[in-house]
Design an enzyme around this catalytic site. Structure first.
Site, PDB file in Angstrom:
ATOM      1  CB  SER A   6      -0.896   0.028   1.241  1.00 15.41           C
ATOM      2  OG  SER A   6      -1.517   1.299   1.302  1.00 15.41           O
ATOM      3  CG  HIS A  31      -4.072  -1.684  -0.935  1.00 17.83           C
ATOM      4  ND1 HIS A  31      -5.196  -2.488  -1.095  1.00 17.83           N
ATOM      5  CD2 HIS A  31      -4.342  -0.881   0.124  1.00 17.83           C
ATOM      6  CE1 HIS A  31      -6.090  -2.170  -0.173  1.00 17.83           C
ATOM      7  NE2 HIS A  31      -5.605  -1.189   0.589  1.00 17.83           N
ATOM      8  CG  ASP A  33      -4.977   2.252   1.810  1.00 18.77           C
ATOM      9  OD1 ASP A  33      -5.960   1.487   1.783  1.00 18.77           O
ATOM     10  OD2 ASP A  33      -3.840   1.894   2.153  1.00 18.77           O
ATOM     11  CG  MET A  35      -8.035   7.048   3.623  1.00 24.11           C
ATOM     12  SD  MET A  35      -6.980   7.069   5.073  1.00 24.11           S
ATOM     13  CE  MET A  35      -6.268   5.423   4.979  1.00 24.11           C
ATOM     14  CG  HIS A  64      -9.278  -0.028   0.866  1.00 19.24           C
ATOM     15  ND1 HIS A  64      -8.547  -0.255   2.015  1.00 19.24           N
ATOM     16  CD2 HIS A  64     -10.580  -0.058   1.252  1.00 19.24           C
ATOM     17  CE1 HIS A  64      -9.375  -0.402   3.038  1.00 19.24           C
ATOM     18  NE2 HIS A  64     -10.610  -0.284   2.604  1.00 19.24           N
ATOM     19  CG  MET A  66     -11.037   3.108   3.596  1.00 20.51           C
ATOM     20  SD  MET A  66      -9.366   3.049   4.261  1.00 20.51           S
ATOM     21  CE  MET A  66      -8.427   3.163   2.759  1.00 20.51           C
ATOM     22  CG  MET A 135     -10.905  -2.777   6.730  1.00 20.95           C
ATOM     23  SD  MET A 135      -9.496  -2.245   5.746  1.00 20.95           S
ATOM     24  CE  MET A 135      -8.493  -1.380   6.948  1.00 20.95           C
ATOM     25  N   GLY A 140      -7.975   4.243   8.316  1.00 12.53           N
ATOM     26  CA  GLY A 140      -7.629   5.654   8.491  1.00 12.53           C
ATOM     27  C   GLY A 140      -6.130   5.920   8.453  1.00 12.53           C
ATOM     28  CG  PHE A 141      -4.327   7.107  10.767  1.00 11.68           C
ATOM     29  CD1 PHE A 141      -3.825   8.335  10.329  1.00 11.68           C
ATOM     30  CD2 PHE A 141      -5.559   7.079  11.406  1.00 11.68           C
ATOM     31  CE1 PHE A 141      -4.534   9.510  10.555  1.00 11.68           C
ATOM     32  CE2 PHE A 141      -6.281   8.251  11.632  1.00 11.68           C
ATOM     33  CZ  PHE A 141      -5.758   9.470  11.201  1.00 11.68           C
ATOM     34  N   GLY A 143       0.404   1.714   9.650  1.00  8.43           N
ATOM     35  CA  GLY A 143       1.291   1.526  10.808  1.00  8.43           C
ATOM     36  C   GLY A 143       0.575   1.236  12.121  1.00  8.43           C
ATOM     37  CG  ASP A 173      -5.860  -3.077   4.036  1.00  6.41           C
ATOM     38  OD1 ASP A 173      -4.722  -2.825   4.462  1.00  6.41           O
ATOM     39  OD2 ASP A 173      -6.565  -2.246   3.420  1.00  6.41           O
ATOM     40  N   GLY A 174      -4.267  -4.403   6.983  1.00  2.66           N
ATOM     41  CA  GLY A 174      -4.075  -3.629   8.208  1.00  2.66           C
ATOM     42  C   GLY A 174      -3.129  -4.280   9.200  1.00  2.66           C
ATOM     43  N   GLY A 175      -1.973  -3.662   9.386  1.00  2.00           N
ATOM     44  CA  GLY A 175      -1.058  -4.108  10.433  1.00  2.00           C
ATOM     45  C   GLY A 175      -0.362  -5.436  10.163  1.00  2.00           C
ATOM     46  N   GLY A 195       1.368  -1.997   4.212  1.00  2.00           N
ATOM     47  CA  GLY A 195       1.882  -0.641   4.055  1.00  2.00           C
ATOM     48  C   GLY A 195       3.256  -0.558   4.685  1.00  2.00           C
TER      49      GLY A 195
HETATM   50  C1  DX5 Z   1      -5.839   1.453   6.580  1.00  2.00           C
HETATM   51  C2  DX5 Z   1      -5.528   1.106   5.135  1.00  2.00           C
HETATM   52  C3  DX5 Z   1      -4.472   0.038   5.005  1.00  2.00           C
HETATM   53  C4  DX5 Z   1      -3.208   0.353   5.708  1.00  2.00           C
HETATM   54  C5  DX5 Z   1      -2.036  -0.483   5.275  1.00  2.00           C
HETATM   55  O1  DX5 Z   1      -6.772   2.427   6.647  1.00  2.00           O
HETATM   56  O2  DX5 Z   1      -6.666   0.633   4.475  1.00  2.00           O
HETATM   57  O3  DX5 Z   1      -4.289  -0.321   3.640  1.00  2.00           O
HETATM   58  O4  DX5 Z   1      -2.894   1.683   5.713  1.00  2.00           O
HETATM   59  O5  DX5 Z   1      -0.914  -0.103   6.021  1.00  2.00           O
HETATM   60  P1  DX5 Z   1      -0.334  -1.005   7.223  1.00  2.00           P
HETATM   61  O6  DX5 Z   1       0.016  -2.335   6.592  1.00  2.00           O
HETATM   62  O7  DX5 Z   1       0.859  -0.237   7.679  1.00  2.00           O
HETATM   63  O8  DX5 Z   1      -1.399  -1.145   8.246  1.00  2.00           O
HETATM   64 ZN    ZN Z   2      -6.318  -0.434   2.426  1.00  2.00          ZN
END
Ligand code: DX5
Ligand code: ZN
Length: 216
Positions: A6, A31, A33, A35, A64, A66, A135, A140-141, A143, A173-175, A195
């Site tokens: 991402s 990917h 993101d 927002m 993606h 959001m 998710m 939103g963020f 990391g 997706d996420g972390g 990401g």
């Molecule tokens: C969160 C995003 C993710 C995310 C990926 O809102 O949809 O795609 O930022 O980043 P990491 O892998 O660092 O969580």
């Molecule tokens: Zn995403």
């Protein structure tokens, strides 16, 4: 197993170089993101940037969304060159209309669900979507810390897909990082988004290879 870095976690002042780097390092999808500052408490970029990115890479783009009322913007993101597009079931009154439109336009239709949204909310759409985006952080963020409590939902979705014999991929997706990727894979992920797990690594190729090979 596909790995989708991402670019939200990339160095944006160098995004051309960053995109080339993950492409060369073996990424399967890119990917993106998107927002809007309403559906999530952060703002990233819109279709104009997606269009610019499309010109920089041969990788397929996985946007993606959001954003609230995704139905209003699907056309712009498809015109910009996204071959894969997901929207949140929490963000629209009419997921069916979004799915139909994406299929009319010949792109892969993805439905995304937040960590707190039960799988039961989306079962009625499962035989019509190309992928379910689960998710594992609150969107939103980048990391953020992976929410382990979502793992059973990944298994639930994968079992449902197997039982119903439907053709739907599961993207998570996420972390996600090399430490937890094995658990995500064995729970049933077909696509892993990362990401920080890629862009904050020293060696992108090694990070992508390790994420791809981590089978539990
Ligand atoms: C969160 C995003 C993710 C995310 C990926 O809102 O949809 O795609 O930022 O980043 P990491 O892998 O660092 O969580
Ligand atoms: Zn995403």
């Amino acid at each position: 197993m596909k790995v989708a870095p991402s670019i939200i976690a990339a160095n944006f002042s160098q995004y051309q170089r960053e995109i080339k780097a993950v492409e060369g390092a073996g990424a399967d999808l890119l990917h993106l993101d998107v927002m809007d500052g309403v559906f999530v408490p952060n703002i990233t970029f819109g279709p104009m940037i997606v269009e610019a990115i499309k010109d920089l890479t041969k990788l397929e783009l996985d946007a993606h969304l959001m954003i609230t009322h995704p139905e209003k913007y699907l056309k712009q993101f498809i015109d910009a060159g996204s071959g894969w597009l997901s929207f949140h079931c929490e963000a629209t009154q009419n997921p069916s209309r979004c799915i139909d439109y994406m299929h009319e336009r010949g792109v892969k239709a993805g439905l995304a669900i937040n960590p707190d949204t039960p799988f039961g909310t989306v079962t009625e759409f499962m035989d019509r979507i190309d992928y379910l985006l689960i998710m594992t952080v609150n969107p939103g963020f980048y990391g953020q810390k992976f929410i382990t409590g979502v793992l059973p939902k990944i298994e639930e979705a994968k079992n449902y897909i197997g039982r119903q014999k439907i053709n739907c991929m599961v993207e998570v997706d996420g972390g996600i990082n090399v430490e937890n990727a094995a658990r995500v894979c064995s729970a049933g992920a077909d696509i892993i988004v990362a990401g920080a797990g890629v862009f904050k690594a020293k060696d992108y190729r090694k990070a992508i290879a390790e994420l791809r090979c981590s089978r539990g």
